[in-house]
Design an enzyme around this catalytic site. Structure first.
Site, short mmCIF file in Angstrom:
data_model
loop_
_atom_site.label_atom_id
_atom_site.label_comp_id
_atom_site.label_asym_id
_atom_site.label_seq_id
_atom_site.Cartn_x
_atom_site.Cartn_y
_atom_site.Cartn_z
N SER A 38 0.81 -1.23 0.00
CA SER A 38 0.00 0.00 0.00
C SER A 38 0.83 1.27 0.00
O SER A 38 0.32 2.32 -0.36
CB SER A 38 -0.93 0.01 1.22
N ASP A 324 -3.27 8.05 7.93
CA ASP A 324 -4.21 7.18 8.64
C ASP A 324 -3.41 6.30 9.60
O ASP A 324 -2.23 6.56 9.84
CB ASP A 324 -5.07 6.37 7.65
N HIS A 327 -0.41 4.76 7.20
CA HIS A 327 0.26 5.38 6.06
C HIS A 327 0.66 6.83 6.26
O HIS A 327 -0.04 7.58 6.94
CB HIS A 327 -0.66 5.27 4.83
#
Ligand SMILES: *[C@@H]1O[C@H](CO)[C@@H](O)[C@H](O)[C@H]1NC(C)=O
Ligand SMILES: *[C@@H]1O[C@H](CO)[C@@H](O)[C@H](O)[C@H]1NC(C)=O
Ligand SMILES: *[C@@H]1O[C@H](CO)[C@@H](O)[C@H](O)[C@H]1NC(C)=O
Ligand SMILES: *[C@@H]1O[C@H](CO)[C@@H](O)[C@H](O)[C@H]1NC(C)=O
Length: 359
Positions: A38, A324, A327
């Site tokens: 991610s 978040d 990340h």
């Protein structure tokens, strides 16, 4: 066979369109192929209807042009974009699955992003989350290489691949998986299994023609807000940081070994651990006011829930290290990309990404 022919037909038509497309990448800009999780995903998981790990809804993308949620786990662009930009591209190339849907034009020869959120070095990592494992990402790259060879001929294709930068950012999810599973495997045995898997992936890419590897190791993952909430003081989970450091050292040894063994292999190893700890230890140098709390989320440290439309959202996003619970913000990703590209030996070695791109 039929399917293959259709694919080539699409490519040939694409070639005609490709010729008409104006490129803002110059001839010096090497193609970039991006693999990983991610931290580098620019929308892959949004193309997977059953994937549970996605970011194609607000508040993700709030600082992206038109505040568009693109599947990036960020308020804006991520490190894959910012690194691609430093190398002369507009942003990260599109996801492989985007090209598959939109048509495989010759634009794929300038780069493709294969990264998929929740993937890891091991095939078991993220297996139940319907994502694209690293092994699968390499199979997709193999398809791109076949098309390249078909369109340009073998010699030209090999030349293009040898110029290309292969950027890989992966490993964190394997370590998270180890702790989530309360694995009883000896830590060193586990780290070695990750390094063996990495060796297999690099060999596979090398055998397809890749030569220039930009490898981004694991940040201090124990300092993610998601992990801090498991420490009553809100401090980092030290054991996970120990794993991240061990992973980096072993990866350093592996890459030295491979660069002796594989002719013409070049690499830059980015030390995400040092880059991030440097920010956490000296937040004021970078104008961060928060290095432990997520900008978007809910609960303690905004880290008990992921970033969704009804989550809390901070307004001063350039003052947060974390977007978040897992990340970095766009601003933090920008700092990371700049260190990888231009940084000195404490952050990236034996050469930096600008030297890798140029060599
Ligand atoms: C965690 O354990 C389960 C059950 O043994 C296994 O199926 C899964 O692959 C493991 N996950 C990881 C990331 O190791
Ligand atoms: C929790 O954080 C503190 C620092 O605030 C640290 O000293 C301690 O080792 C951490 N605990 C664990 C279990 O990592
Ligand atoms: C931090 O903020 C000050 C004052 O606004 C500015 O001069 C400085 O360039 C900023 N530093 C960074 C690293 O952005
Ligand atoms: C890293 O990159 C820059 C070029 O962008 C170069 O001038 C510099 O010498 C490199 N830094 C190190 C420490 O190798």
């Amino acid at each position: 066979m039929e399917k293959t022919n259709t694919l080539f037909y699409i490519v040939l038509i694409g070639t005609l369109f490709g010729m008409l497309q104006v490129s803002n990448a110059t001839n010096h800009t090497p193609p970039i192929f991006i693999f990983g999780d991610s931290t580098a995903d620019v929308g892959t998981n949004s193309f997977l209807p059953t994937s549970k790990i996605r970011a194609d809804f607000p508040h993700n993308g709030i600082d992206f042009p038109h505040s568009k949620p693109t599947g990036r786990f960020s308020n804006g662009f991520n490190s894959a974009d910012l690194l691609s930009k430093l190398m002369g591209h507009r942003r990260s190339p599109q996801p492989y699955l985007w090209f598959l849907k939109a048509g495989l034009t010759t634009r794929i020869f300038r780069g493709v992003n294969f990264a998929s959120g929740a993937s890891g070095l091991l095939d078991v990592t993220g297996k139940d989350l319907n994502i694209v494992s690293i092994s699968e990402q390499i199979k997709q790259f193999e398809t791109v290489c076949s098309i390249l060879t078909y369109v340009k001929g073998r010699d030209a294709a090999m030349k293009i691949l040898a110029r290309s930068v292969i950027a890989i950012s992966v490993g964190s999810n394997d370590i998270f998986g180890y702790f989530e599973n309360q694995s009883t495997i000896e830590p060193l045995v586990f780290i070695n299994s990750l390094i063996t898997a990495y060796e297999g992936h690099i060999n596979a890419l090398y055998n397809l023609g890749a030569r220039k590897f930009g490898i981004i190791s694991v940040p201090p993952i124990g300092c993610c807000p998601s992990q801090r909430i498991h420490n009553s003081t809100g401090g980092c989970l030290e054991i996970e940081n120990t794993f991240a450091r061990a992973f980096h050292s072993s990866l350093d040894v592996l890459l030295k070994k491979l660069s002796f063994k594989l002719p013409d292999m070049k690499y830059a190893l980015g030390n995400s651990y040092e880059m991030t700890i440097n920010v956490i230890d000296h937040p004021q140098l970078f104008n961060f006011t928060s290095i432990d709390t997520a900008c978007c989320g809910k609960g303690w440290l905004n880290a008990e829930k992921s970033c969704t439309p009804d989550a809390n959202l901070c307004s001063n996003r350039d003052e947060y290290l974390f977007w978040d619970l897992f990340h970095p913000t766009q601003y933090a990703a920008e700092l990371a990309a700049t260190s990888l590209y231009n940084g000195g030996l404490q952050f990236v070695a034996p050469i930096n990404f600008s030297q890798l791109a140029a060599c």
